[in-house]
Structures are given as C-alpha cells and as structure tokens.
Enzyme design. Structure first.
Site, short mmCIF file in Angstrom:
data_model
loop_
_atom_site.label_atom_id
_atom_site.label_comp_id
_atom_site.label_asym_id
_atom_site.label_seq_id
_atom_site.Cartn_x
_atom_site.Cartn_y
_atom_site.Cartn_z
CG ASP A 119 -0.20 -0.06 2.53
OD1 ASP A 119 1.06 -0.08 2.52
OD2 ASP A 119 -0.86 -0.10 3.59
NE ARG A 170 15.63 5.66 4.63
CZ ARG A 170 15.35 4.38 4.38
NH1 ARG A 170 15.26 3.51 5.36
NH2 ARG A 170 15.12 3.98 3.15
CG ASP A 242 16.61 -5.25 -0.76
OD1 ASP A 242 17.03 -6.41 -0.58
OD2 ASP A 242 15.56 -4.82 -0.23
P1 AMP Z 1 12.21 -3.82 3.13
O1 AMP Z 1 11.94 -5.17 3.68
O2 AMP Z 1 11.68 -2.72 3.96
O3 AMP Z 1 13.64 -3.64 2.78
O4 AMP Z 1 11.39 -3.72 1.76
C1 AMP Z 1 11.58 -4.63 0.71
C2 AMP Z 1 10.80 -4.17 -0.51
O5 AMP Z 1 9.40 -4.17 -0.25
C3 AMP Z 1 11.13 -2.77 -1.00
O6 AMP Z 1 11.07 -2.77 -2.40
C4 AMP Z 1 10.03 -1.93 -0.39
O7 AMP Z 1 9.82 -0.75 -1.10
C5 AMP Z 1 8.85 -2.88 -0.49
N1 AMP Z 1 7.82 -2.58 0.51
C6 AMP Z 1 7.88 -2.79 1.84
N2 AMP Z 1 6.75 -2.38 2.45
C7 AMP Z 1 5.94 -1.89 1.49
C8 AMP Z 1 4.62 -1.32 1.48
N3 AMP Z 1 3.91 -1.16 2.59
N4 AMP Z 1 4.13 -0.92 0.28
C9 AMP Z 1 4.84 -1.08 -0.86
N5 AMP Z 1 6.06 -1.60 -0.91
C10 AMP Z 1 6.62 -2.02 0.24
MG MG Z 2 14.70 -2.11 2.22
#
Ligand code: AMP
Ligand code: MG
Length: 470
Positions: A119, A170, A242
């Site tokens: 979302d 951030r 990432d």
């Molecule tokens: P993270 O685990 O925070 O490093 O996120 C991994 C991936 O999932 C990244 O591409 C984020 O942008 C995407 N992502 C995480 N949470 C959301 C969210 N609520 N809506 C859209 N993309 C998300």
């Molecule tokens: Mg991330």
C-alpha cells in the site's frame, strides 16, 4: 523557508528512477522534528517546525524532484530482479554547509511504480522505531541513515488490524544500495553501471579510481560497520542486498534489535526462521553481499577471468579487515588500549562465559567499567575467575575505566522499552518516545534519573520476536 536542493540522482538517466508525487493524506501532524539534524543540514529548525504538511507529503518543497529509486536485490538469498522504492520517495538532495551531500526522503508516502501489492504506507510503530534506533545509532558512533522528522497522517493503515498511518523523513548520505548495482547488472546495462559507479565514487569515495578500488573501499566501510554492530550487540535482522548501503551507513531499520542476554546465534526477526541474519552470521552475510556487489562490477573490467581473480583477491581480505576492527573495538570494551597476543582469546573467553550465563550484553560490558559486571551472572564464579586474569592484563593500562565507558554504552534502545513506547504512541502519548530520544542521545553518560532505561527486561517483559517495518 526554501530548502536548497541540488538533485544529482534525479539528473541520472530516466531508467534509474520513476518520478512520483507524494500522495496527499487527510490530517498531517508533526510528532518529532530533529533540530540538531536540521542544523547539520544547514536548515533552520524553527522554520521547519510548522511544516507537518511537507513531512507527511502534502506539500512538495520548492526544488524537490520526488522520485522512486529503482533497485533489485537478494532477499534471504533469493534473487528478486525488481524491488525499488515501494513506499518511499527521494525528495532531493541538500549540500550541508560543510559540503556533505544528503538525501532527504519520505518513507510511507504512498504507492509508487514499485509498490507491487503493497500500500506504500507505514504505520506509526515502525516509523517511531526507526526514528529512535537510527538516532541512537548516530549517538553510539555507528554510521547510519538518520531521521529528520516523523509525522502522522490522520489516516488508517491496515496490517492485521487498523493502525495509525505515519511518514518518516529519512536522511542518508545516499540511498544507493548493492541492489541498485544489481538492478543494472541483471539488465546487462553496462552504461548505467558505469554512470552509477562514477556517481558513487564522486559522492562517497573521492580519490578512488576504478572498480577494484571501489570494491576495496566499500568493503572496508562494511567491515568496519559490521564490527561496530557486533560491538554493541546489534542485529540488523534483514541484511538483504537491497538493505546494504554503498555508503557504509546502516540502512533500513525493520526487525532490528539490540540483544539483551548474550547469545551468538541470537535471531529476533519473525521471518528469519533459518537464522540467516543471526548475530554471529552478520560478517559472513556482509561478505556474501559484497561478493554480489563485486559481480556487478565485472562488466566494467577487462577480460573476465582476470577480473574475477582480481576481485576475489580483494574479497579475500575481508576477514582480516573485519577481525582487526572487531578486536580493536572489543579491546577497548575491556579497557585495553594496547595489543597483546592473548587479547582475542581473553575476549572470546568472556563471551563464552556470558553465553553460558545468559548475561546481558550491554550491562556486562558496562559493568566492567563500574565494577558491577559479576551481578549479571546467576553463578558469578566463572566470571570472577576470568576477571582475575583480566585485572592482570589491564594492570598497566593508563585509564581503562574511561576507555570502557566510552566504548560500552549504558543505554541502548531496549526492545521492551521500544514496545512500551510504541504502545503509548498509538494511544496518543508521545512522552515515552521523546524521553527515549533524549536519554539515547547521550548513551555513554550515566544518567541517574534514567536508571530504569538501563535495566534488562524482566522475564515477562522480554521481547523475543520483532517484525518487519511494513
Ligand atoms: P524492506 O523489507 O523494507 O527492505 O522492503 C523490501 C521491498 O518491499 C522494497 O522494495 C520496499 O519498497 C517494499 N515494501 C515494503 N513495504 C511496502 C509497502 N507497505 N508498500 C509497498 N512496498 C513495500
Ligand atoms: Mg529495504
């Protein structure tokens, strides 16, 4: 006020990013503004204070060029060719008075082209958690992204239940990740890799010439960063490629945690069932990620076999660099400023005794300085035996207590305090959040009126699982 943006990433070719305006929210309200960081950036905190609408994404500051960055990554070892900013937007970059360049980004600002099924939103808990932990890391001397502001949106975010929505502002020296390189390497886009490497060198590693030197420089910063984490009992929890910044800053505070009781194999993240990102695996994983980074640099080098040999030789130096820094940091934690051959063994023996005694990591090391460490052990005898040998070792040290107090904090963001803080904030009480920030801004100082925040959790307070910041 105007923010003097200078958006070097936005000037890179269109395939690096997707332009995206933040989505409007119902009722922006500022929860926190980081005055010290604002000043660090050359911004006037007073004129930012009434800019809740900007920090929630409702007003685009003049000169901002919001965009979602493209990146790929290995998540828990599995390759994902396209991730990208799915809930974050880079507003732009500012150059601080001292010449340092910083990204200003919103996290939780709505869907982007990379959101997949997400979302694009964040809820208040993870936003405040990232704010507190990132600022604590900064105060603890760990390279890290930082938090300029936290704002609530007045909207509901649905996870398992209805939760208050929030946006984090951030600040990072950049948001370029190993996964950014992987995105272009996977597309065999040599030109983009070249541009990205040049951008990164100009921005983070001036003086570096060529991909080999870049790998060495990035590797050294990562080795030092992970050693710092280890010296504080910090577990990142989701060291996907990432989530590893090329700048060498800690990035992406999701299911991260500081250990209470010491155990080398400790894991907190609810999704890390294999323990891939366990405390003691962090240096290995950093090297694994660096190997992925190295493979992205191959197209920028000449003949492939020779290039592989050269980059492998560089990667082979990681353990020595990491171990030297680890030893330097842990020597300081036990009050040693010099170097004896037996020091590493002495430290390892203490850690083994702490493991067996389930001693609190932070309190035990701090307790070495204050003479209270034995109290962290149900059976203090093994510790006392170790401490006699240790006393002999530090007998000639000029000021071991001072060194230890500067190396082992009294205060860390303890998981149970963070949970308490989040529960209070969801109920509308932000006092615990502000209190934690204030105490954690001076983690090495004894603060008698904050003694409770230095305590380990009682068994019924202990947090054993943490969750991703989604
Ligand atoms: P993270 O685990 O925070 O490093 O996120 C991994 C991936 O999932 C990244 O591409 C984020 O942008 C995407 N992502 C995480 N949470 C959301 C969210 N609520 N809506 C859209 N993309 C998300
Ligand atoms: Mg991330």
């Amino acid at each position: 006020m105007t923010i003097p943006f200078d958006n070097s990433y936005a000037r890179l070719p269109g395939r690096f990013h997707v332009r995206q305006e933040p989505q409007e929210v119902a009722a922006p309200a500022l929860v926190a503004l980081n005055d010290g960081l604002a000043r660090r950036l050359g911004l006037d905190p007073a004129s930012l204070a009434d800019m809740a609408d900007m920090f929630a994404g409702n007003r685009k500051p003049e000169g901002a060029e919001p965009l979602a960055q493209a990146y790929a990554g290995h998540q828990f070892g599995g390759w994902v060719p396209q991730l990208g900013d799915g809930r974050a937007l880079l507003l732009g970059e500012v150059v601080a008075p001292d010449g340092a360049r910083f990204d200003i980004a919103l996290k939780g600002s709505g869907p982007t082209a990379f959101s997949r099924r997400g979302d694009g939103r964040a809820w208040l808990g993870p936003v405040l958690r990232e704010y507190v932990v990132s600022e604590a890391m900064q105060a603890l001397g760990v390279p890290t992204t930082r938090s300029l502001a936290a704002a609530t949106t007045g909207e509901t975010v649905w996870r398992e239940t209805a939760l208050p929505g929030a946006v984090l502002t951030r600040v990072a020296s950049s948001h370029i990740r190993v996964g950014t390189f992987q995105y272009f390497a996977a597309r065999e886009d040599r030109e983009a890799l070249r541009l990205l490497a040049d951008h990164v060198i100009a921005r983070h590693y001036p003086g570096v010439t060529g991909p080999e030197e870049l790998l060495s420089a990035v590797m050294a910063r990562q080795a030092h960063l992970i050693a710092r984490w280890m010296s504080l009992g910090f577990i990142h929890g989701v060291m996907n490629t990432d989530n590893m910044a090329i700048s060498g800053e800690t990035i992406d505070y999701g299911p991260c945690a500081f250990m209470d009781a010491y155990h080398p194999a400790k894991v907190f993240s609810s999704i890390d069932s294999q323990g891939r990102y366990a405390y003691h695996n962090q240096p290995n994983i950093a090297l694994w990620n660096l190997a992925q980074f190295a493979s992205c640099l191959l197209p920028l080098l000449g003949e492939e076999q020779a290039a592989i040999a050269a980059l492998t030789e560089i990667l082979n130096q990681f353990p020595a660099i990491y171990e030297a820094e680890w030893l330097r940091l842990f020597r300081a934690k036990i009050g040693i400023s010099g170097a004896d051959e037996g020091d590493a063994a002495l430290i390892e023996e203490l850690l083994a005794i702490m493991t067996a005694g389930q001693a609190d990591f932070t309190r035990t090391f701090r307790g070495l300085a204050t003479g209270l460490a034995a109290a962290e052990f149900a059976d203090p005898e093994p510790f006392r035996a170790w401490a006699r040998r240790w006393q002999g070792r530090i007998a000639g040290e000029p000021a071991p207590e001072t060194l230890m107090c500067a190396s082992s904090p009294a205060y860390i963001p303890r998981n149970h305090r963070m949970e308490e803080m989040i529960q209070a904030a969801v109920a509308g009480d932000h006092a615990p959040f502000h209190r934690l920030n204030a105490v954690l801004s001076r983690p090495f100082d004894d603060q008698p009126d904050a003694a409770a925040l230095a305590l380990a959790p009682e068994p019924d307070e202990e947090v054993r699982r943490t969750f991703c910041g989604t």
